[in-house]
Design a protein around this motif. Structure first.
Motif, PDB file in Angstrom:
ATOM      1  N   UNK A 138       9.530  -3.744  -8.481  1.00  0.00           N
ATOM      2  CA  UNK A 138       8.445  -2.764  -8.286  1.00  0.00           C
ATOM      3  C   UNK A 138       8.570  -2.167  -6.880  1.00  0.00           C
ATOM      4  N   UNK A 139       9.403  -1.136  -6.751  1.00  0.00           N
ATOM      5  CA  UNK A 139       9.840  -0.623  -5.457  1.00  0.00           C
ATOM      6  C   UNK A 139       8.818   0.370  -4.920  1.00  0.00           C
ATOM      7  N   UNK A 140       7.753  -0.152  -4.359  1.00  0.00           N
ATOM      8  CA  UNK A 140       6.673   0.646  -3.780  1.00  0.00           C
ATOM      9  C   UNK A 140       6.096  -0.136  -2.611  1.00  0.00           C
ATOM     10  N   UNK A 141       5.624   0.542  -1.562  1.00  0.00           N
ATOM     11  CA  UNK A 141       5.251  -0.178  -0.338  1.00  0.00           C
ATOM     12  C   UNK A 141       4.018  -1.064  -0.450  1.00  0.00           C
ATOM     13  N   UNK A 142       3.173  -0.863  -1.474  1.00  0.00           N
ATOM     14  CA  UNK A 142       1.985  -1.703  -1.583  1.00  0.00           C
ATOM     15  C   UNK A 142       2.234  -2.988  -2.363  1.00  0.00           C
ATOM     16  N   UNK A 143       3.487  -3.266  -2.726  1.00  0.00           N
ATOM     17  CA  UNK A 143       3.859  -4.560  -3.291  1.00  0.00           C
ATOM     18  C   UNK A 143       4.551  -5.346  -2.187  1.00  0.00           C
ATOM     19  N   UNK A 144       3.861  -6.319  -1.631  1.00  0.00           N
ATOM     20  CA  UNK A 144       4.364  -7.071  -0.484  1.00  0.00           C
ATOM     21  C   UNK A 144       4.600  -8.520  -0.881  1.00  0.00           C
ATOM     22  N   UNK A 145       5.763  -9.038  -0.500  1.00  0.00           N
ATOM     23  CA  UNK A 145       6.145 -10.390  -0.906  1.00  0.00           C
ATOM     24  C   UNK A 145       6.917 -11.071   0.219  1.00  0.00           C
ATOM     25  N   UNK A 146       6.987 -12.386   0.146  1.00  0.00           N
ATOM     26  CA  UNK A 146       7.845 -13.160   1.052  1.00  0.00           C
ATOM     27  C   UNK A 146       9.236 -13.275   0.427  1.00  0.00           C
ATOM     28  N   UNK A 312       5.398  -2.714  10.014  1.00  0.00           N
ATOM     29  CA  UNK A 312       5.823  -3.909   9.294  1.00  0.00           C
ATOM     30  C   UNK A 312       4.654  -4.858   9.039  1.00  0.00           C
ATOM     31  N   UNK A 313       4.058  -5.372  10.116  1.00  0.00           N
ATOM     32  CA  UNK A 313       2.895  -6.252   9.927  1.00  0.00           C
ATOM     33  C   UNK A 313       1.748  -5.485   9.260  1.00  0.00           C
ATOM     34  N   UNK A 314       1.586  -4.213   9.645  1.00  0.00           N
ATOM     35  CA  UNK A 314       0.644  -3.333   8.947  1.00  0.00           C
ATOM     36  C   UNK A 314       1.470  -2.165   8.415  1.00  0.00           C
ATOM     37  N   UNK A 315       1.571  -2.055   7.104  1.00  0.00           N
ATOM     38  CA  UNK A 315       2.436  -1.036   6.515  1.00  0.00           C
ATOM     39  C   UNK A 315       1.610  -0.025   5.731  1.00  0.00           C
ATOM     40  N   UNK A 316       2.293   0.948   5.120  1.00  0.00           N
ATOM     41  CA  UNK A 316       1.574   2.013   4.424  1.00  0.00           C
ATOM     42  C   UNK A 316       1.428   1.696   2.938  1.00  0.00           C
ATOM     43  N   UNK A 317       0.295   2.059   2.405  1.00  0.00           N
ATOM     44  CA  UNK A 317      -0.030   1.763   1.013  1.00  0.00           C
ATOM     45  C   UNK A 317       0.872   2.505   0.044  1.00  0.00           C
ATOM     46  N   UNK A 318       1.181   3.754   0.358  1.00  0.00           N
ATOM     47  CA  UNK A 318       2.039   4.593  -0.480  1.00  0.00           C
ATOM     48  C   UNK A 318       2.757   5.550   0.444  1.00  0.00           C
ATOM     49  N   UNK A 319       3.739   6.295  -0.089  1.00  0.00           N
ATOM     50  CA  UNK A 319       4.558   7.136   0.784  1.00  0.00           C
ATOM     51  C   UNK A 319       3.827   8.383   1.263  1.00  0.00           C
ATOM     52  N   UNK A 320       2.683   8.697   0.692  1.00  0.00           N
ATOM     53  CA  UNK A 320       1.868   9.789   1.237  1.00  0.00           C
ATOM     54  C   UNK A 320       1.336   9.422   2.624  1.00  0.00           C
ATOM     55  N   UNK A 321       1.252   8.123   2.893  1.00  0.00           N
ATOM     56  CA  UNK A 321       0.730   7.630   4.168  1.00  0.00           C
ATOM     57  C   UNK A 321       1.844   7.396   5.187  1.00  0.00           C
ATOM     58  N   UNK A 322       3.010   7.992   4.977  1.00  0.00           N
ATOM     59  CA  UNK A 322       4.177   7.711   5.814  1.00  0.00           C
ATOM     60  C   UNK A 322       3.882   7.890   7.305  1.00  0.00           C
ATOM     61  N   UNK A 420      -1.341  -6.185   5.520  1.00  0.00           N
ATOM     62  CA  UNK A 420      -1.823  -5.311   4.460  1.00  0.00           C
ATOM     63  C   UNK A 420      -1.048  -3.988   4.420  1.00  0.00           C
ATOM     64  N   UNK A 421      -1.141  -3.324   3.279  1.00  0.00           N
ATOM     65  CA  UNK A 421      -0.613  -1.967   3.109  1.00  0.00           C
ATOM     66  C   UNK A 421      -1.809  -1.027   3.048  1.00  0.00           C
ATOM     67  N   UNK A 422      -1.939  -0.116   4.041  1.00  0.00           N
ATOM     68  CA  UNK A 422      -3.187   0.625   4.209  1.00  0.00           C
ATOM     69  C   UNK A 422      -2.922   2.129   4.309  1.00  0.00           C
ATOM     70  N   UNK A 423      -3.953   2.881   4.660  1.00  0.00           N
ATOM     71  CA  UNK A 423      -3.897   4.349   4.658  1.00  0.00           C
ATOM     72  C   UNK A 423      -4.243   4.915   6.030  1.00  0.00           C
ATOM     73  N   UNK A 424      -4.016   6.213   6.192  1.00  0.00           N
ATOM     74  CA  UNK A 424      -4.415   6.873   7.434  1.00  0.00           C
ATOM     75  C   UNK A 424      -5.926   6.794   7.638  1.00  0.00           C
ATOM     76  N   UNK A 425      -6.679   6.800   6.550  1.00  0.00           N
ATOM     77  CA  UNK A 425      -8.139   6.660   6.675  1.00  0.00           C
ATOM     78  C   UNK A 425      -8.505   5.323   7.306  1.00  0.00           C
ATOM     79  N   UNK A 426      -7.768   4.267   6.961  1.00  0.00           N
ATOM     80  CA  UNK A 426      -8.031   2.957   7.558  1.00  0.00           C
ATOM     81  C   UNK A 426      -7.779   2.982   9.065  1.00  0.00           C
TER      82      UNK A 426
END
Length: 880
Positions: A138-146, A312-322, A420-426
């Motif tokens: 599931x190659x999307x930035x809001x899927x985060x795993x170890x 990295x520690x705080x990343x973007x939820x989707x690529x619109x938030x690049x 977390x994977x967050x947005x510009x609003x955050x």
């Protein structure tokens, strides 16, 4: 012609992932004919998803599927569906383990995405969607795993095996193979995964954090580059200390690694704990790198390191938030570079790029907001708008809040969203909550495309001693957006009296002793500000420090610009006044008769700059540079490039001829003996003398020729040697030009990064870079179509910097670029799509040129099997 249009992806259609990945176990078997990837995913349904019991869909690209197992049981062919770009598994339980085996061929991967080979080493580039070229995921930035990663390879060919995190196990295998296992304790999206396997030299150092932890620092390079790592290592340590002191961010892993790779689409990549760099962005010595290259390396090393938290520690939820990660991190690296050198010079460099290239992007067919509403190919949105304008948006928040509140906001942002994977609003919300400021209207900067225009007028009431400043803001229409709302704009201003002194800015008759600089906040379409207690009409200094990414329109007279050029206490605005004056002079000559006079006061202004040793010499070096042809094109209504080129050349020739003795004196004054130093003063001295030398050679001055030849042969550093070479190449001394080019190449032929400089010096020159010569460079033994740096240094530089040759009235430059884009589209669509850019603004140019540029775009459009990357750029460029 392409028949399948790429799918448009919309921010408004975002849904959380139906399934999450808690842990990834990877095993890579690397061979000379390919690689087998074993992937085991610990997965579960996402409790926040409203999609219900839907099939599991994993992304894939160019994979050969060899097996699928669910909870240890091999699945029969009917239990899953391999659609090429998707692996669909139906009937999965709420929590499960999925194992997938894929076969890939990194050796034939010319796209340089996913896992590929460069100069005999395996390496990865997974941002934005490269991991799906390695295994189904599931190659999307809001899927985060170890991640735990085991790499197996031949020990002699690949003694170094690297991945994210910390090494936890290593050993020997049968048949001369070995393995290393890495574990990353921090959850991350797949785009931050990295792997490197090769025969590399390791350079090591340590860094002690503010809490006393010892961090193992390593840089890996090919053996021939072993002596080029010291500067990058020092830059890394400076970055780590600065991030602790300014942002309170300490590094988290035990090891930080950088690897230099020759074949790389981007500048560098911030993979967690294992940064992979384009070789040109990390390797440096005084013999092979210019001052500008050293500064660029320092900035890029800092940028990628700073991503450890802001990305990295705080990343973007989707690529619109690049821009959440890129804009914030560009702002941080800009702050760092300003602290390491001259803040004013750094600001000038940033704004020059913004006004020349990003403003052009904002006014072109690919214009988009800092947070785009849609895209076809995310690789096309690694743009100056995302990076540079995104950084300016963060800078404006800093301008509005001040240092202390901005730091509180960034602390809250990192603490609130760590992992977390967050947005510009955050991000904006954290700034609001920490400061108590309402930034609701400010969010429009993320939503509206285009460059705001501030139209300024003024009035002075002598009887009352009141000066009124009227400001009207407007934002031009852009594709898909019109009738835009006023934005929240910090507008820094100052006022100067006739003696050049800064005046107090009293906003009422009652106020006394007000500050001499103010940040006015524009929130409406029109504002008026009154300043009281002024005994004379002041000269306004507007948008000090370039406090917002806007265009300012104000009817400055040449007298006022000359005054500001000499007296403005704001270093940026002093430079800007000189640029505006030079632009006005050049533009006046574009359609003027051949015997029209060049503004004589311009000569005197430049003479004063050249001879005033009391000024910051780094600022003087910037002020002596005339506005570029690219910037003049951007300012034109319908650009006639040959006419712009001729007018600028005429002004340069007039200045050089009028200032010949001053230029010679400047050159000699700054020819300081001694060891090479990389200090601000030494860099400024080299910049000034190389500018003086270039101006002298522009005249084909015989004494300048002798100085250039002497410098070329005796220089102890690349800045001076390249400066002399460039001056000779751009002169009319053809024999000297050819001999110098030959000697330079013979000396550095075995150094790919220096050969790229050699290519670019020729490709950017209207003397040595006409189309016939560019074609010869493409046939040169050192040129390599598979290497993006080589392609950029010839094709990209010719089309982007050698404007007079590229915009030849016969249209040959446009057809040439179309040919190269079509060729590259089959092997590396990302690079092909970026090279199209000079053609995309065809509507900007005079009719004779625009028609031919459009025809070249149409020929690209009609290519069979056009990639999605190029399709999107061309399609939007040709849209009405």
């Amino acid at each position: 012609m392409r028949t399948n249009q790429p799918q448009t992806i919309y921010l408004s259609e975002y849904q959380v992932p139906a399934y999450l990945v808690d842990h990834v176990d990877l095993r890579f078997e690397l061979f000379e004919d390919g690689a087998r990837v074993h992937s085991t995913l610990a997965m579960r349904r996402n409790p926040e998803s409203a999609q219900g019991d839907v099939p599991l869909e994993l992304d894939g690209d160019s994979l050969t599927l060899e097996g699928v197992a669910l909870d240890g049981e091999q699945l029969e062919a009917g239990a899953y569906e391999d659609q090429g770009d998707k692996l669909i598994v139906r009937g999965v339980p709420g929590q499960f383990e999925l194992s997938v085996v894929t076969w890939i061929e990194p050796q034939s991967n010319t796209r340089l995405e996913g896992l590929y080979k460069s100069s005999g080493m395996f390496c990865t580039q997974c941002e934005a969607e490269g991991f799906r070229s390695i295994t189904f995921y599931p190659d999307r930035p809001d899927v985060m795993a170890r991640f735990r990663t085991r790499i197996e390879a031949d020990q002699n060919a690949y003694p170094i095996l690297l991945s994210n995190g910390n090494p936890i196990e290593q050993g020997s295998l049968d048949n001369g193979r070995h393995f290393v296992t890495w574990e990353d304790p921090f959850p991350k999206p797949a785009y931050l995964f990295a792997l490197v396997a090769g025969d590399l030299v390791e350079k090591r150092d340590t860094f002690t954090t503010c809490s006393g932890r010892a961090i193992d620092l390593r840089i890996y390079v090919e053996p021939r580059n072993a002596e080029k790592c010291d500067f990058a290592m020092d830059a890394l340590k400076r970055s780590m200390r600065w991030d602790e002191e300014v942002y309170g961010r300490e590094y988290d892993l035990d090891i930080f690694m950088i690897v230099a790779v020759d074949d790389f689409n981007m500048g560098a990549m911030e993979n967690k704990g294992l940064n992979i760099f384009n070789s040109s962005c990390v390797l440096a010595s005084q013999d092979t790198a210019t001052d500008a290259a050293f500064q660029r390396i320092e900035a890029i090393v800092a940028h990628e390191y700073f991503h450890n938290w802001s990305g990295n520690r705080v990343t973007c939820r989707d690529w619109f938030q690049l821009s959440l990660k890129e804009g914030f991190t560009v702002f941080r690296d800009s702050q760092f570079s300003a602290d390491m050198g001259s803040p004013t010079v750094k600001r000038i460099e940033d704004v020059t790029l913004l006004r020349t290239a990003q403003f052009a992007e904002d006014a072109g067919p690919m214009a988009h907001p800092v947070r785009p509403a849609s895209y076809m190919e995310i690789s096309n949105f690694y743009t100056l708008t995302i990076y540079e304008k995104g950084a300016e948006v963060v800078r404006m928040i800093h301008n509005l809040l001040g240092d202390e509140l901005f730091r509180k906001g960034s602390d809250l942002y990192f603490e609130r969203h760590d992992g977390q994977a967050v947005t510009t609003d955050d991000f904006v919300r954290a700034m609001e909550d920490a400061s108590g400021r309402d930034l609701g209207q400010f969010r429009l900067w993320y939503e509206q495309a285009g460059t705001p225009v501030l139209t300024v007028s003024d009035h002075y009431d002598n009887s009352r001693g009141v000066y009124r400043l009227n400001v009207r803001q407007s934002i031009p229409d852009t594709p898909g957006q019109s009738n835009k709302k006023p934005q929240h704009i910090p507008f820094a201003v100052g006022l100067l009296n006739g003696a050049g002194q800064s005046l107090p800015l009293n906003l009422s008759a009652r106020e006394q002793g007000g500050p001499t600089e103010r940040v006015l906040e524009l929130t409406e379409a029109e504002h008026s500000f009154e300043f009281h207690g002024l005994a004379e009409r002041p000269v306004p200094s507007l948008l000090q420090g370039f406090s917002a990414p806007v265009r300012v329109q104000y009817p400055w007279s040449r007298e006022q610009l000359l005054f500001l050029m000499s007296h403005d206490p704001d270093g940026f605005n002093r430079w800007d006044a000189g640029q505006r004056l030079a632009v006005d002079v050049i533009q006046a000559l574009i359609k003027a008769p051949d015997d029209a006079e060049v503004e004589p006061r311009l000569v005197e202004a430049y003479r004063q700059l050249l001879n005033d040793t009391s000024l910051d010499q780094a600022l003087v070096a910037k002020m002596l540079l005339l506005p570029s042809e690219a910037y003049l094109v951007e300012l034109a209504e319908r650009a006639d490039v040959p006419a712009i080129h001729a007018a600028r050349k005429r002004v340069l020739s007039h200045l050089a001829a009028s200032l010949r003795d001053d230029l010679l004196a400047c050159y000699q004054r700054h020819l300081v003996p001694g060891e090479y130093q990389l200090t601000s003063d030494a860099i400024a001295q080299r910049s000034l003398r190389n500018t003086a030398l270039a101006w002298l050679l522009h005249l084909d001055d015989e004494q300048g020729r002798e100085l250039a030849l002497e410098l070329f042969h005796n220089a102890d550093n690349m800045t001076d040697r390249l400066g002399a070479l460039r001056a000779l190449v751009n002169s009319g001394f053809e024999d000297d030009r050819n001999h110098a080019l030959e000697a330079f190449y013979e000396r550095f032929r075995d150094d790919p990064q220096v050969v790229e400089l050699w290519f670019s010096v020729q490709a950017s020159s209207d003397q040595a870079g006409q189309l016939a010569q560019i074609r010869q460079l493409l046939e040169h033994p050192a040129f390599d179509w598979k290497n993006p740096n080589k392609v950029r240094s010839v094709v990209g530089v010719f089309a982007g910097q050698n404007l007079a040759a590229f915009h030849n009235p016969d249209g040959s430059g446009y057809q040439f670029l179309a040919d190269q884009v079509c060729r590259l589209d089959d092997s590396n669509p990302q690079i092909a799509a970026r090279l199209v850019s000079p053609l995309t603004r065809w509507k900007k140019f005079a009719p004779h040129y625009s028609g031919q540029m459009k025809a070249a775009l149409e020929r690209i459009r009609d290519k069979s099997e056009l990639s999605g990357d190029v399709y999107e750029v061309v399609h939007k460029s040709l849209a009405d």
